[in-house]
Design an enzyme around this catalytic site. Structure first.
Site, PDB file in Angstrom:
ATOM      1  N   SER A   1      15.056  15.003   1.647  1.00  0.00           N
ATOM      2  CA  SER A   1      16.113  14.021   1.919  1.00  0.00           C
ATOM      3  C   SER A   1      15.543  12.767   2.572  1.00  0.00           C
ATOM      4  CB  SER A   1      17.155  14.625   2.857  1.00  0.00           C
ATOM      5  OG  SER A   1      18.159  13.663   3.155  1.00  0.00           O
TER       6      SER A   1
ATOM      7  N   GLU B   1       2.121   1.715  -3.443  1.00  0.00           N
ATOM      8  CA  GLU B   1       1.019   2.241  -4.266  1.00  0.00           C
ATOM      9  C   GLU B   1       0.862   3.749  -4.061  1.00  0.00           C
ATOM     10  OE1 GLU B   1      -2.632  -0.298  -4.663  1.00  0.00           O
ATOM     11  OE2 GLU B   1      -3.586   1.425  -3.728  1.00  0.00           O
TER      12      GLU B   1
ATOM     13  N   ARG C   1       0.827  -1.208   0.000  1.00  0.00           N
ATOM     14  CA  ARG C   1       0.000   0.000   0.000  1.00  0.00           C
ATOM     15  C   ARG C   1       0.867   1.265   0.000  1.00  0.00           C
ATOM     16  NH1 ARG C   1      -2.363  -4.005  -0.806  1.00  0.00           N
ATOM     17  NH2 ARG C   1      -4.484  -4.547  -0.198  1.00  0.00           N
TER      18      ARG C   1
END
Lengths: 147, 147, 147, 147, 147, 147, 147, 147, 147, 147
Positions: free
Chosen positions: H114, H91, H88
């Site tokens: 960063s 995604e 997830r």
């Protein structure tokens, strides 16, 4: 059961102890260095008589002869080889592949160079600007069948 | 702007109309067929004089000469080539790569064959059992630097 | 310049308009349906006489004959084919590849079946439990060279 | 627990000691050599009676029969096979896949050849120009359902 | 020539203008919404009568009917789908694939569920904790052949 | 430390010795066969009470209960599964993925079917033309949040 | 038909001409900048009222509202993103993924953070050693179902 | 030599025996739970004092402190993570990556967040509709250098 | 047989026990730290005298000298490196590769920088805004051959 | 809308017509040749004043200045670059990546070289054995945060 990997290890070990080069071993069994190395690594099968000759030359166990004569399973794990010495040949296929194809078609017709009925040699070419590696390949021309 | 792709298309078209082979064109500009084809396809840069000679030989527009002499961006899109004629060379690198490496190390030391200071030829080898494709490569030996 | 893609489109269009099957076309030029379809799709080269015959049979422009006889660049873009009808053949190679290899080695020796000197047919096999697809392949046995 | 890999190793060992070919073993259990090899390699499941027959024929431990009859997990690790003998079949699927699909659709309708209700044979075809490998596949035609 | 892509675009356009859902269209031609959508997208072939019915229902050009009835080439370009709604189904295959296999083997024997002689539905399942998506698949059991 | 792999092996071994099916085991612990198999394979976590019940039912060592209740790391190694029984489900996602998405959007709105708040069953559907595999999935509809 | 790509281009153009930031646009339609950008790029669907508001705010053609409210197909083409600004987030998932998983399991149980019932913000955090990017994500916890 | 893998195993074992959570361990050494877990897994290096503190807190062998303070080699093996809890987040990077980039550029200029001068927390956010996972990331803004 | 992996492990162990840095070891054998580390890791071959010197300096077994002088097989397993410290260099090649190519062509002609006749150093560059890593590479220019 | 690709094409065209090198252009706008080329190719953003200077120096349309100053999306399409001149740098990262990492850790601590706060130069190093390409990189050291 003795495997091709086992026999490869025995050959490398015997080669080191005897201080032989691949050229030396190839000469002892009267084959080319390219084929001798390749079949010793398990990527080709020795003809039976040559397998016997190699077993004798390097004092390998008798069982090794049959293993050396078995058809190998040719596997390479790197789709793109990383070692620079091998990668350069991959690069040559990438850069000159379409050229090899065009010239084979021009000289022979619609077909390919066999990689099975094939032989190759590597030699050192002296050159004042720096010696050169010469690689010569010869493969039977195979014409596409039309039926 | 004229691109390498444009000039390649012009060369192929001129070649067809004139009924020339790559060997014919190579002879006209006094270069090898391998390099002539490769640079015509945009995978190598012609030396300026040869670019001029090619433009003259095939009656290409003058602007094409500069394009033929530009450093190309060498791109191939298939990591594993699918065309059987090219794949067989990829297969040879897979099967014999470790052998080429071992013999180069044995004959020269710790280094590689250059794919840059390199040349290659393709010839037809007559053979009663079926003619053979002969491919000869010659590349400068490069020693790894140790510092 | 007319390309193989152009000629493929012409053939499909002519075939639809004439209401022909691939079998019909193959019969007209006296070749197998497999080769006829494959070369019409640009994956094989027609022998010149057959290219002429096809041009006549389908009333294609004369220029198409030379294109049909050119050596093609065989490219497939899906490493693993997604169409179920093609995937099943890929699956057969995955499941039975080692078996094909073992039986070829057992029956012939250390070598392969050629995919170049090769032919194939597809036929419908009537069967009370449901008709079957019969695919027959025949390729020349090629023995590995040892040198 | 005894695994399919264990039983495969036992079969190969017994086969070597008895000096049998796959054809010999197949004959002993009255199955085809293709299926016999494939199921011995753990890529198919033997029917129970055949598993018993194989255990008897090769004097394997009784426990092996149940293992040979278990549904296998069919895994191949090389998306594109590297061994030349197997690669040529992959190449055939790449080159002729669309042709197989077109002819199946032409002869049967919208469907595929099953790779499950499927059988295959390998035979040696004598030929004066060099013997040929004949591979015959037969799979049930499966029509796409429309609902 | 009209392609499947052309017809898909016509269907989507007609659907929008008429304010229809896929369920509405499916009902008009008396097929399931799953198959109707899939064949409209060019991933399945309509039976001829249904192709005619769809052409009538959406006032598509007559030529579209033949196109809708052609066998499609089923291609998906993302090996791992990125859209979350599709990915979740891929994830289910990854997580539960071995379970589906084990239970099919337990209930049926050594075989698979057909994805060809197959049908599927999607329904909305009311639920006080939040409605649920119900997906039902039914595919013919295919037994591995042993020969 | 006992791992999930260790416990999976114990379960398979106990199951074989007791001659149980997955359905039998599922019934003993009052869970579905799908979840029981999946969690036994280490792809899901048993609720604690069910882990205890399974340990009792199969006489596993007490330490196994905690392991069965741990959150697993769900890993599958084949992006495209090769086993035909699992591949067919991958193929269904490829062919029907866009259809599942379109119908979920049509019936529910902009969202997905959960693969977490999810359940599934596999049943045998008798059919005179050959029994069928029925797979039923039910997952909670999740609406995309807009914020 | 107007596509999501068309509308995205209109939005970018209108934004440039009006000299607006994404924050400005988000404020005009009373949504978060993250969702506003994402849905403007075609990776999310605007609620209908918001789609209307955006059309008004940027003077887009009326037809754009329906397009902005359609469920998108979420596609990303680079499995590993190359842009350094995006790659760093991929790297964080690689390095800290197992940590996120462990802490979610520790704090909640066996489940995941939803990426659907989800929201996110990006803010500038002043800091004397150099300002910092603050990214806050909030997703509903979803418990694995056991059935 | 003791490796990071060895020490990770010791930590997990000590944690289980002592019945500690990652939060408990983090508190004992006065670091965040995210960093504590990550460095315990061998994906980050503990500052020396913290390594000593951890060794004391969990009664690890003294040699472990130096190992925990070594710079790790950060390796993840799945380009696309399969575990749903980690996927997830992948995604989210796929769907919202361009949005994160656009907003960082809008708020800061041409640069990135960063992933080195970086910190992160995971907390449980109570919510009547179901508790939520809150993930907060803070990374120093780095401006591209122009020279 | 002693392998390069064995000797690498011996070197790391000896280095730890003696409390040496790579700079210290490099100084003892009068080579650069970059080459010393690389060849100690088995990615380069030490010249024989240097191999002897290293064996003496670290009191390795005598047999190690020959191993250190052997030509290595250079293998890296991650096409895209995951460790952030290495990835940044990969990113530099991605972002600046075309620039390096353009400037080499501008300054030298049609050719490349050798990675074989090559050397590199890493130094710490003090800087009030934060110290910097300086990497200097020097490789022989190789001109493409035209023949 | 003018895109970065458009402006790149204008720059290359103007450069050719004026007969300038990248060094010449860099000098005109007082930046390094590396950054000038990279930002002209659309892989970096020019500071606004430099974008204006470039527009003036090459007589580009005024609109180009804003485009040159926009944050680019850095995309490279070849995971492994094929052009030999770029590949050699990829090879250096593969061979020497672990060495760069080890020496940075030894000289600085647990951290990396920034590829953002970064600069690079390419110079020609005269050498009697053949001139050399010198590449110098300097990036800020970034310490991993521990929190």
């Amino acid at each position: 059961m003795m495997t091709k990997e086992d026999v490869t290890a025995m050959i490398i070990s015997a080669k080191k102890q005897a201080g032989l080069t691949w050229e030396d071993i190839a000469e002892k069994i009267d084959m080319s260095p390219v084929f001798t190395h390749s079949a010793s690594m398990g990527m080709n099968a020795f003809p039976e008589a040559k397998a016997e000759a190699l077993v004798t030359a390097l004092s390998l166990p008798q069982e090794a002869a049959a293993v050396l004569a078995e058809s190998p399973n040719k596997v390479w794990e790197q789709t793109v080889p990383t070692d620079p010495c091998v990668y350069r040949f991959y690069e040559i296929v990438g850069v000159y592949g379409p050229t090899l194809k065009a010239l084979i078609h021009e000289k022979f017709g619609d077909g390919i160079m066999s990689a099975i009925d094939f032989e190759m040699s590597v030699t050192r070419e002296p050159n004042p600007k720096g010696d050169r590696v010469k690689v010569e390949m010869s493969g039977k021309y195979l014409q596409y069948n039309a039926w």
